[in-house]
Design a protein around this motif. Structure first.
Motif, PDB file in Angstrom:
ATOM      1  N   ILE A  61       0.857  -1.193   0.000  1.00 55.43           N
ATOM      2  CA  ILE A  61       0.000   0.000   0.000  1.00 55.43           C
ATOM      3  C   ILE A  61       0.890   1.240   0.000  1.00 55.43           C
ATOM      4  O   ILE A  61       1.751   1.402   0.881  1.00 55.43           O
ATOM      5  N   GLN A  62       0.665   2.092  -0.953  1.00 57.49           N
ATOM      6  CA  GLN A  62       1.408   3.347  -1.045  1.00 57.49           C
ATOM      7  C   GLN A  62       0.548   4.467  -0.470  1.00 57.49           C
ATOM      8  O   GLN A  62      -0.433   4.888  -1.064  1.00 57.49           O
ATOM      9  N   PHE A  63       0.914   4.914   0.722  1.00 62.04           N
ATOM     10  CA  PHE A  63       0.247   6.060   1.329  1.00 62.04           C
ATOM     11  C   PHE A  63       0.895   7.344   0.808  1.00 62.04           C
ATOM     12  O   PHE A  63       1.874   7.304   0.042  1.00 62.04           O
ATOM     13  N   LEU A  64       0.381   8.475   1.218  1.00 62.75           N
ATOM     14  CA  LEU A  64       0.915   9.750   0.758  1.00 62.75           C
ATOM     15  C   LEU A  64       2.309  10.026   1.302  1.00 62.75           C
ATOM     16  O   LEU A  64       3.070  10.811   0.704  1.00 62.75           O
ATOM     17  N   ASP A  65       2.660   9.379   2.424  1.00 65.32           N
ATOM     18  CA  ASP A  65       3.940   9.694   3.058  1.00 65.32           C
ATOM     19  C   ASP A  65       4.808   8.473   3.374  1.00 65.32           C
ATOM     20  O   ASP A  65       5.904   8.619   3.900  1.00 65.32           O
ATOM     21  N   THR A  66       4.345   7.277   3.066  1.00 61.03           N
ATOM     22  CA  THR A  66       5.153   6.074   3.287  1.00 61.03           C
ATOM     23  C   THR A  66       4.502   4.903   2.562  1.00 61.03           C
ATOM     24  O   THR A  66       3.392   5.030   2.027  1.00 61.03           O
TER      25      THR A  66
ATOM     26  N   LEU B 156      -0.039   8.900   7.164  1.00 58.58           N
ATOM     27  CA  LEU B 156       0.093   8.175   8.428  1.00 58.58           C
ATOM     28  C   LEU B 156       1.041   8.878   9.396  1.00 58.58           C
ATOM     29  O   LEU B 156       0.942   8.701  10.605  1.00 58.58           O
ATOM     30  N   CYS B 157       1.971   9.656   8.866  1.00 59.98           N
ATOM     31  CA  CYS B 157       3.024  10.229   9.707  1.00 59.98           C
ATOM     32  C   CYS B 157       2.622  11.586  10.270  1.00 59.98           C
ATOM     33  O   CYS B 157       1.786  12.307   9.712  1.00 59.98           O
ATOM     34  N   LYS B 158       3.274  11.899  11.373  1.00 61.78           N
ATOM     35  CA  LYS B 158       3.143  13.225  11.973  1.00 61.78           C
ATOM     36  C   LYS B 158       4.452  13.976  11.784  1.00 61.78           C
ATOM     37  O   LYS B 158       5.522  13.360  11.726  1.00 61.78           O
ATOM     38  N   PRO B 159       4.401  15.301  11.710  1.00 61.93           N
ATOM     39  CA  PRO B 159       5.640  16.081  11.584  1.00 61.93           C
ATOM     40  C   PRO B 159       6.398  16.104  12.907  1.00 61.93           C
ATOM     41  O   PRO B 159       5.923  15.592  13.933  1.00 61.93           O
ATOM     42  N   PHE B 160       7.551  16.702  12.892  1.00 64.21           N
ATOM     43  CA  PHE B 160       8.405  16.803  14.075  1.00 64.21           C
ATOM     44  C   PHE B 160       7.661  17.452  15.250  1.00 64.21           C
ATOM     45  O   PHE B 160       7.012  18.483  15.102  1.00 64.21           O
ATOM     46  N   HIS B 161       7.756  16.803  16.398  1.00 65.87           N
ATOM     47  CA  HIS B 161       7.178  17.357  17.631  1.00 65.87           C
ATOM     48  C   HIS B 161       7.907  16.735  18.817  1.00 65.87           C
ATOM     49  O   HIS B 161       8.624  15.740  18.685  1.00 65.87           O
TER      50      HIS B 161
END
Length: 763
Positions: A162-167, A306-311
């Protein structure tokens, strides 16, 4: 940074109990979502349970699985989280073992297993077909009631990711990880960063290291996040699935669940940085070169991030030291958890054990004691399910529940010492001491009057009364007298198990526990044999080839003695490992009398003792337990027939024994192995813990009628002995430099070598 939080599970599923399994699945999703995870991975075939076996051939099983999946997708369980569910799926006329990948109340794709487990304890090719269109995704038409509920008619089916938008995320199912060319290798080259391995992997002594090294190796040189989920517990058979769900990033373990637990649901969560995966891959030249000429793998696009940015709200999960249990702990915790599942799911009120004061039955008593300790510990830790089960099984009232392991053992565990005139005071005392330490309700019974009544009946019918060999009797009389004692103990054990709860005003029944070890099963040392009669029956059988003589053979060759029971927690554990366990348990479980038990020589105590004679097991068997472990590993793990075993043992034992002596040992073993093989067809179901178990049911598939003379094979051994004696070949030469010859993992004549064996056999 691309931060990704993932959750993987240990689930205690029960084959064909869809309500139980569905509740556990929902619970695990809830825990994963509460932790903030956006990927949730469950075990292989988690909806049905892995161990359904021939139930997979029933259409009902597949239909019920779809009903359960529909119920999950109809609610909000998959909102905002990618969930992988294991279940059987029928496409056209083929049945597949599948991972169904779902998110936001839709099925994104169905991934059928491409390499099936089909050896050892596994028979997946009996129930499933492997997906052979490897680089193809096809449209799968959902069952009408599912399609209507989801407003989704078809779904991509096959091998892909599965190709998500970010991984990119892909499944790799259990056995596929252990194949020569595992899917994750080419998936990594296609940009997959997260691998989800749903597994149904059983416990075996010293096996976990192999599994963990496979996870680490999968991502060490290729990069990636490797998620592993497993069943944990007894789902209805001989296996204990030992959990140990894990998350590995670039070769480092960052999350690890328990290997042995009474919990029904356990979720391990990790937060990882996918940029670390990309960075590692970009720094390896060979990875870059191979990725540039890869074979393209099909994929499905999913319009989600699926991912979140830096925090800084939560830290990235750091590498952990892998938790391994020593074999003695594995023997304690694995069978203890298996027995607890068996007890709470069978409807029984407890266990009854014939406790002889010897090493084997004392090991079983210690394992039950360990089970009681684990139950009390989990209740103290707030596990409401364990508490509910313990209250029901222990028949507590007025808000009471177990708070002390010995008190709980008194409610659920009977031990019975069934002594005869041949029993020693030492074994009686050891049995009583251990029963007091564990807390069992202990009975000390003399059974001489029952034996005497049977002998009197025999004398009335025949006019003869058998005598022991020490008193002038024949071999047939001596063996017959021993077998009478063993079988009376079996009858009495089952009588006590069914009636003692009634005596104490309790409802229900108790399960009888067996206590024969794997080496005794391999040798057939469960009852004694009448060699001359058996040989005559075999000769007659091969001569006449008649069913009558086959029946005569079984009639003459007795079985069903005190080794018969409902279940056996040590049936595939070696004597050497059990002795080490006794030493460990004496200290770590708090049962000091086990030190005395371990130091005592093994004896059946079925013959009279004299000042110059004491019956010993190894003398009766004609071989040591250490030798049996070596024979067992060569026979099963390394697939040696008589000739191959002789050759290998010449290298292992040649410095101590002549070829003729080794030949006699090999012939003696195979003679008694083949004589006793039919006993394995009715062997008490045992906890599977050792890869040379001779259990006939599913694991060791060999015939039970042999020509016990092995004329061709033994003749070949004799020819080799003559050649070796004539050429004076140095037999003690190191096996490590010889192709095809076993290294020290097989074990030699010593206790440590034979007992330890290969720490990494089986998958």
């Amino acid at each position: 940074m691309r931060l990704l939080k993932v959750a993987t599970c240990n689930l205690n599923q029960w084959a064909m109990d869809f309500d139980c399994n569905l509740n556990n699945i929902k619970d695990s999703i809830s825990r994963a979502k509460r932790a903030g995870a956006v990927i949730r991975l469950g075990p292989e075939l988690e909806i049905t349970g892995y161990g359904c076996e021939d139930h997979f051939l029933e259409l009902d099983t597949v239909t019920h699985a779809w009903d359960c999946l529909k119920q999950i997708l109809a609610g909000d369980w998959t909102d905002g989280i990618l969930c992988s569910f294991g279940m059987p799926v029928i496409r056209e006329s083929e049945r597949y073992n599948c991972q169904v990948l779902c998110m936001n109340r839709k099925i994104i794709m169905i991934r059928p297993k491409i390499w099936l487990a089909n050896d050892g304890n596994y028979r997946e090719l009996r129930w499933f077909t492997a997906w052979k269109q490897k680089y193809q995704l096809v449209d799968f038409q959902l069952p009408p009631h599912v399609a209507e509920a989801l407003s989704q008619k078809t779904v991509p089916f096959g091998y892909g990711f599965i190709q998500f938008l970010d991984t990119a995320v892909a499944a790799e199912v259990c056995e596929e990880l252990f194949t020569p060319v595992p899917p994750h290798a080419e998936l990594a080259l296609n940009g997959v960063e997260v691998f989800m391995n749903a597994s149904g992997s059983h416990h075996q002594l010293r096996k976990l290291d192999l599994r963990m090294r496979a996870f680490i190796g999968a991502t060490n040189t290729r990069g990636g996040v490797y998620m592993y989920s497993n069943q944990q517990g007894c789902d209805g058979g001989r296996l204990y699935y030992d959990g140990c769900c894990s998350v590995v990033v670039n070769g480092d373990v960052v999350a690890q669940g328990s290997q042995f637990s009474l919990k029904d649901v356990e979720v391990a969560v990790a937060q990882v940085d996918l940029d670390a995966v990309a960075s590692l891959r970009g720094s390896i030249s060979s990875f870059q070169e191979q990725a540039s000429c890869k074979t393209a793998v099909s994929y499905v696009t999913a319009p989600y991030k699926l991912c979140k940015p830096f925090h800084l709200e939560e830290p990235i999960s750091c590498p952990l030291k892998i938790k391994y249990h020593v074999p003695e702990e594995e023997i304690a915790f694995g069978p203890a958890c298996w027995l607890w599942d068996y007890l709470r799911r069978s409807g029984a009120s407890g266990f009854l054990l014939p406790l002889s004061g010897g090493a084997d039955s004392s090991s079983v008593a210690a394992i039950i004691g360990c089970m009681c300790q684990l139950v009390v510990k989990e209740i103290e830790n707030g596990d409401e399910q364990v508490k509910t089960d313990a209250i029901r099984i222990g028949q507590y009232t007025d808000g009471q529940f177990p708070t002390e392991s010995k008190e709980f053992a008194k409610r659920v565990f009977y031990t019975v010492y069934m002594g005869t005139e041949n029993s020693s005071e030492a074994t009686r005392t050891r049995a009583k001491k251990l029963a007091d330490e564990v807390g069992s309700w202990h009975l000390d019974v003399r059974i001489d009057s029952v034996i005497s009544a049977l002998l009197t009946l025999f004398q009335t019918l025949t006019g003869k009364r058998p005598r022991y060999k020490l008193d002038g009797g024949s071999n047939a009389e001596n063996l017959g007298l021993q077998n009478i004692q063993a079988r009376i103990r079996m009858v009495l054990a089952f009588m006590f198990a069914s009636l003692m709860p009634w005596v104490h005003g309790k409802s229900g029944f108790y399960l009888v526990l067996g206590s024969s070890n794997v080496d005794e099963a391999l040798r057939g040392y469960l009852t004694k044999v009448i060699d001359s009669l058996y040989g005559s029956a075999m000769d007659l059988f091969f001569w006449l080839n008649s069913a009558i003589n086959l029946l005569l053979m079984f009639f003459i060759y007795f079985k069903y003695d005190c080794s018969s029971a409902d279940i056996n927690p040590i049936g595939s554990i070696s004597k050497t490992d059990l002795r080490a366990f006794l030493r460990w348990a004496a200290v770590h479980l708090g049962y000091p009398s086990l030190t005395e038990v371990e130091a005592a020589p093994p004896t059946a105590e079925l013959e009279p003792m004299r000042s110059d004679y004491t019956q010993l097991d190894e003398v009766d068997m004609g071989m040591t337990y250490e030798e049996l472990s070596v024979y067992g590993r060569l026979r099963k793990i390394f697939r040696c027939g008589p000739v191959s075993m002789f050759k290998n043992l010449c290298f292992k034992w040649g410095s101590k024994l002549t070829p003729s002596e080794i030949a006699e040992k090999v012939k003696f073993f195979f003679k008694y192995y083949s004589i006793n093989r039919h006993k394995m067809t009715v062997l008490t179901p045992s906890y599977h813990a050792e890869s040379y178990s001779p259990d006939d049911n599913r694991f060791d598939l060999r015939q039970f009628l042999y020509n016990t003379r092995w004329p061709y094979q033994f003749r070949k051994i004799d020819e080799l002995v003559n050649e070796l004696n004539g050429t004076k070949v140095p037999l003690a030469e190191s096996a490590e430099n010889k192709p095809g010859i076993l290294s020290d993992q097989v074990g030699g004549m010593g206790v440590a070598a034979a007992g330890a064996g290969n720490p990494n056999v089986g998958l």
